[in-house]
Design a protein around this motif. Structure first.
Motif, PDB file in Angstrom:
ATOM      1  N   LEU A  43       0.842  -1.188   0.000  1.00 14.00           N
ATOM      2  CA  LEU A  43       0.000   0.000   0.000  1.00 14.00           C
ATOM      3  C   LEU A  43       0.881   1.244   0.000  1.00 14.00           C
ATOM      4  N   SER A  44       0.718   2.071  -1.045  1.00 13.04           N
ATOM      5  CA  SER A  44       1.614   3.214  -1.226  1.00 13.04           C
ATOM      6  C   SER A  44       0.928   4.568  -1.093  1.00 13.04           C
ATOM      7  N   GLY A  45      -0.397   4.592  -0.901  1.00 13.55           N
ATOM      8  CA  GLY A  45      -1.073   5.872  -0.765  1.00 13.55           C
ATOM      9  C   GLY A  45      -2.524   5.810  -1.192  1.00 13.55           C
ATOM     10  N   LEU A  46      -3.071   6.991  -1.523  1.00 13.62           N
ATOM     11  CA  LEU A  46      -4.486   7.128  -1.843  1.00 13.62           C
ATOM     12  C   LEU A  46      -4.681   7.802  -3.200  1.00 13.62           C
ATOM     13  N   MET A  47      -5.852   7.573  -3.781  1.00 13.71           N
ATOM     14  CA  MET A  47      -6.209   8.149  -5.077  1.00 13.71           C
ATOM     15  C   MET A  47      -7.649   8.633  -5.005  1.00 13.71           C
ATOM     16  N   THR A  48      -7.983   9.662  -5.775  1.00 10.59           N
ATOM     17  CA  THR A  48      -9.384  10.086  -5.858  1.00 10.59           C
ATOM     18  C   THR A  48      -9.705  10.686  -7.214  1.00 10.59           C
ATOM     19  N   ILE A  49     -10.983  10.587  -7.582  1.00  9.79           N
ATOM     20  CA  ILE A  49     -11.548  11.299  -8.730  1.00  9.79           C
ATOM     21  C   ILE A  49     -12.675  12.145  -8.142  1.00  9.79           C
ATOM     22  N   PRO A  50     -12.423  13.426  -7.887  1.00 10.62           N
ATOM     23  CA  PRO A  50     -13.423  14.258  -7.228  1.00 10.62           C
ATOM     24  C   PRO A  50     -14.571  14.628  -8.164  1.00 10.62           C
ATOM     25  N   PHE A  60      -9.474  17.806  -2.903  1.00  9.05           N
ATOM     26  CA  PHE A  60      -8.059  17.455  -2.870  1.00  9.05           C
ATOM     27  C   PHE A  60      -7.501  17.613  -1.455  1.00  9.05           C
ATOM     28  N   ALA A  61      -7.894  18.698  -0.804  1.00  8.52           N
ATOM     29  CA  ALA A  61      -7.433  18.938   0.561  1.00  8.52           C
ATOM     30  C   ALA A  61      -7.933  17.834   1.485  1.00  8.52           C
ATOM     31  N   ARG A  62      -9.160  17.377   1.245  1.00  6.65           N
ATOM     32  CA  ARG A  62      -9.735  16.307   2.076  1.00  6.65           C
ATOM     33  C   ARG A  62      -8.951  15.006   1.926  1.00  6.65           C
ATOM     34  N   LEU A  63      -8.527  14.685   0.696  1.00  4.44           N
ATOM     35  CA  LEU A  63      -7.754  13.455   0.506  1.00  4.44           C
ATOM     36  C   LEU A  63      -6.421  13.554   1.237  1.00  4.44           C
ATOM     37  N   ARG A  64      -5.793  14.724   1.148  1.00  5.60           N
ATOM     38  CA  ARG A  64      -4.522  14.902   1.856  1.00  5.60           C
ATOM     39  C   ARG A  64      -4.715  14.756   3.367  1.00  5.60           C
ATOM     40  N   GLU A  65      -5.778  15.336   3.885  1.00  6.14           N
ATOM     41  CA  GLU A  65      -6.065  15.222   5.327  1.00  6.14           C
ATOM     42  C   GLU A  65      -6.312  13.770   5.724  1.00  6.14           C
ATOM     43  N   LEU A  66      -7.066  13.059   4.876  1.00 10.20           N
ATOM     44  CA  LEU A  66      -7.328  11.637   5.147  1.00 10.20           C
ATOM     45  C   LEU A  66      -6.026  10.846   5.164  1.00 10.20           C
ATOM     46  N   ASP A 125      -3.049  11.952   5.866  1.00 10.46           N
ATOM     47  CA  ASP A 125      -2.304  12.281   7.075  1.00 10.46           C
ATOM     48  C   ASP A 125      -2.892  11.576   8.306  1.00 10.46           C
ATOM     49  N   GLU A 126      -4.219  11.531   8.369  1.00 10.61           N
ATOM     50  CA  GLU A 126      -4.897  10.836   9.487  1.00 10.61           C
ATOM     51  C   GLU A 126      -4.577   9.343   9.474  1.00 10.61           C
ATOM     52  N   MET A 127      -4.630   8.754   8.283  1.00 12.87           N
ATOM     53  CA  MET A 127      -4.391   7.315   8.159  1.00 12.87           C
ATOM     54  C   MET A 127      -2.920   6.962   8.409  1.00 12.87           C
ATOM     55  N   GLN A 128      -2.020   7.860   8.017  1.00 10.94           N
ATOM     56  CA  GLN A 128      -0.596   7.621   8.267  1.00 10.94           C
ATOM     57  C   GLN A 128      -0.324   7.591   9.768  1.00 10.94           C
ATOM     58  N   GLU A 129      -1.020   8.462  10.483  1.00  7.85           N
ATOM     59  CA  GLU A 129      -0.873   8.499  11.944  1.00  7.85           C
ATOM     60  C   GLU A 129      -1.492   7.264  12.593  1.00  7.85           C
ATOM     61  N   LYS A 130      -2.619   6.841  12.040  1.00  3.82           N
ATOM     62  CA  LYS A 130      -3.339   5.672  12.582  1.00  3.82           C
ATOM     63  C   LYS A 130      -2.610   4.372  12.272  1.00  3.82           C
ATOM     64  N   PHE A 131      -1.957   4.341  11.103  1.00  2.62           N
ATOM     65  CA  PHE A 131      -1.240   3.129  10.672  1.00  2.62           C
ATOM     66  C   PHE A 131       0.221   3.488  10.396  1.00  2.62           C
ATOM     67  N   LYS A 185       2.868   7.518   0.980  1.00  5.30           N
ATOM     68  CA  LYS A 185       3.503   8.727   0.424  1.00  5.30           C
ATOM     69  C   LYS A 185       2.818   9.248  -0.831  1.00  5.30           C
ATOM     70  N   GLU A 186       2.086   8.391  -1.547  1.00  6.90           N
ATOM     71  CA  GLU A 186       1.517   8.820  -2.826  1.00  6.90           C
ATOM     72  C   GLU A 186       0.088   9.364  -2.688  1.00  6.90           C
ATOM     73  N   LEU A 187      -0.161  10.472  -3.355  1.00  6.54           N
ATOM     74  CA  LEU A 187      -1.512  11.034  -3.492  1.00  6.54           C
ATOM     75  C   LEU A 187      -1.758  11.232  -4.984  1.00  6.54           C
ATOM     76  N   SER A 188      -2.562  10.364  -5.570  1.00  7.60           N
ATOM     77  CA  SER A 188      -2.865  10.452  -6.996  1.00  7.60           C
ATOM     78  C   SER A 188      -4.170  11.221  -7.158  1.00  7.60           C
ATOM     79  N   MET A 189      -4.063  12.459  -7.624  1.00  9.99           N
ATOM     80  CA  MET A 189      -5.261  13.298  -7.773  1.00  9.99           C
ATOM     81  C   MET A 189      -4.952  14.454  -8.719  1.00  9.99           C
TER      82      MET A 189
END
Length: 231
Positions: free
Chosen positions: A156-163, A176-182, A184-190, A196-200
Motif C-alpha cells: 500500500l503506497s497511498g491514496l487516489m481520488t476522482i473528485p 483534494f485537501a480532504r484526501l490529503r487530510e485523510l 495524514d490521518e491514516m498515516q498516523e493511525k497506521f 507517500k503517494e496522493l494520486s489526484m
C-alpha cells in the motif's frame, strides 16, 4: 500543437504549481492518461520524455502493452477493476491505483502470490460521496487499509481520488485537501504504512491538486488532445 509541445507546457505548469506550494517539481509524477489513445500516440509521448501511463481498462491496456513492448513503459491501472480481470491486471500493471473494496484486494493478492512478486497499490477514496463513482467512502477507509496491510503481496503506497467535476478548478480544491487530510490521518493511525503517494488531479485541475499535495497527476486531454471518437 504536438504532443511534445503539450508535454513541455504541462511540465511548466507543474513546476509553477509546485513552486507556488513550496514544493520541488521532482516530487510530482506526471501520468499520461491514455484511455482510447492509439499506441502511436503513447509512443510519441514516450519519445517526448514521458514513461508513465495509465489505462482504464484491462483488455485495452493488454493490447497496448503488447504493441509497445519494446518500450520500458510503467503502466498504472486508473480505472475500476472487475474481479474477473484481476488475473490479467497483475501481469500488465506496475501499480493498481483503484483498490476500493476488500474482495478486490484479496483477489489481487491471490493472483500476485502465484507470480511471486509484490504489487504496489493505492486505495481509491470517494471523497465527494457520489453514488455514481467508485471508491471507498472516507468513513470506511480505515477498515480497507487494515485489510490491505494484512496482505503481504500488496504494498500500500497511498491514496487516489476522482473528485466531482467542477467547471471552476478552485471549487475542486476542498476535495483534494480532504484526501490529503485523510492520508495524514491514516498515516498516523497506521504508522507501519508508507502512504507517500496522493494520486489526484486531471487535465483541467492538476495545478490545484499539486498545490494540495498531489504526487501523481493524471493528465489525458491536455497531453494527447481530445479523445478519439468511437467509430
Amino acid at each position: 500543437m504536438t504532443i511534445k509541445e503539450r508535454l513541455t507546457q504541462i511540465r511548466e505548469k507543474i513546476e509553477k504549481a509546485a513552486q507556488k506550494a513550496g514544493r520541488a517539481p521532482e516530487e510530482i509524477k506526471l501520468l499520461g492518461a491514455s484511455k482510447t489513445q492509439p499506441p502511436e500516440k503513447i509512443r510519441e509521448a514516450f519519445e517526448a520524455g514521458l514513461s508513465l501511463f495509465g489505462e482504464n481498462y484491462v483488455q485495452e491496456a493488454k493490447k497496448k502493452k503488447e504493441a509497445l513492448k519494446d518500450l520500458p513503459i510503467t503502466w498504472h491501472l486508473i480505472g475500476y477493476l472487475q474481479r474477473n480481470k484481476a488475473k490479467d491486471a497483475v501481469k500488465i500493471f506496475h501499480m493498481i491505483e483503484t483498490i476500493d473494496r476488500k474482495v478486490i484486494a484479496s483477489e489481487l493478492a491471490k493472483r500476485v502470490q502465484k507470480l511471486g512478486k509484490t504489487l504496489p497499490v493505492l486505495i481509491e477514496v470517494n471523497v465527494g460521496g457520489e453514488e455514481t463513482k467508485a471508491g471507498v467512502l472516507p468513513e470506511d477507509l480505515p477498515f480497507l487499509i487494515e485489510h490491505v496491510l494484512s496482505l503481504k503481496e500488496l504494498k500500500l503506497s497511498g491514496l487516489m481520488t476522482i473528485p466531482p467535476y467542477r467547471e471552476d478548478p478552485e471549487e475542486v480544491r476542498p476535495f483534494f485537501a480532504r484526501l490529503r487530510e485523510l492520508r495524514d490521518e491514516m498515516q498516523e493511525k497506521f504508522p507501519e504504512a508508507d502512504l507517500k503517494e496522493l494520486s489526484m488531479g486531471m487535465s483541467h485541475d492538476f495545478h490545484i491538486a499539486i498545490e494540495e499535495g498531489a504526487t501523481i497527476v493524471r493528465v489525458g486531454t491536455a497531453l494527447f488532445g481530445p479523445r478519439p471518437k468511437k467509430a
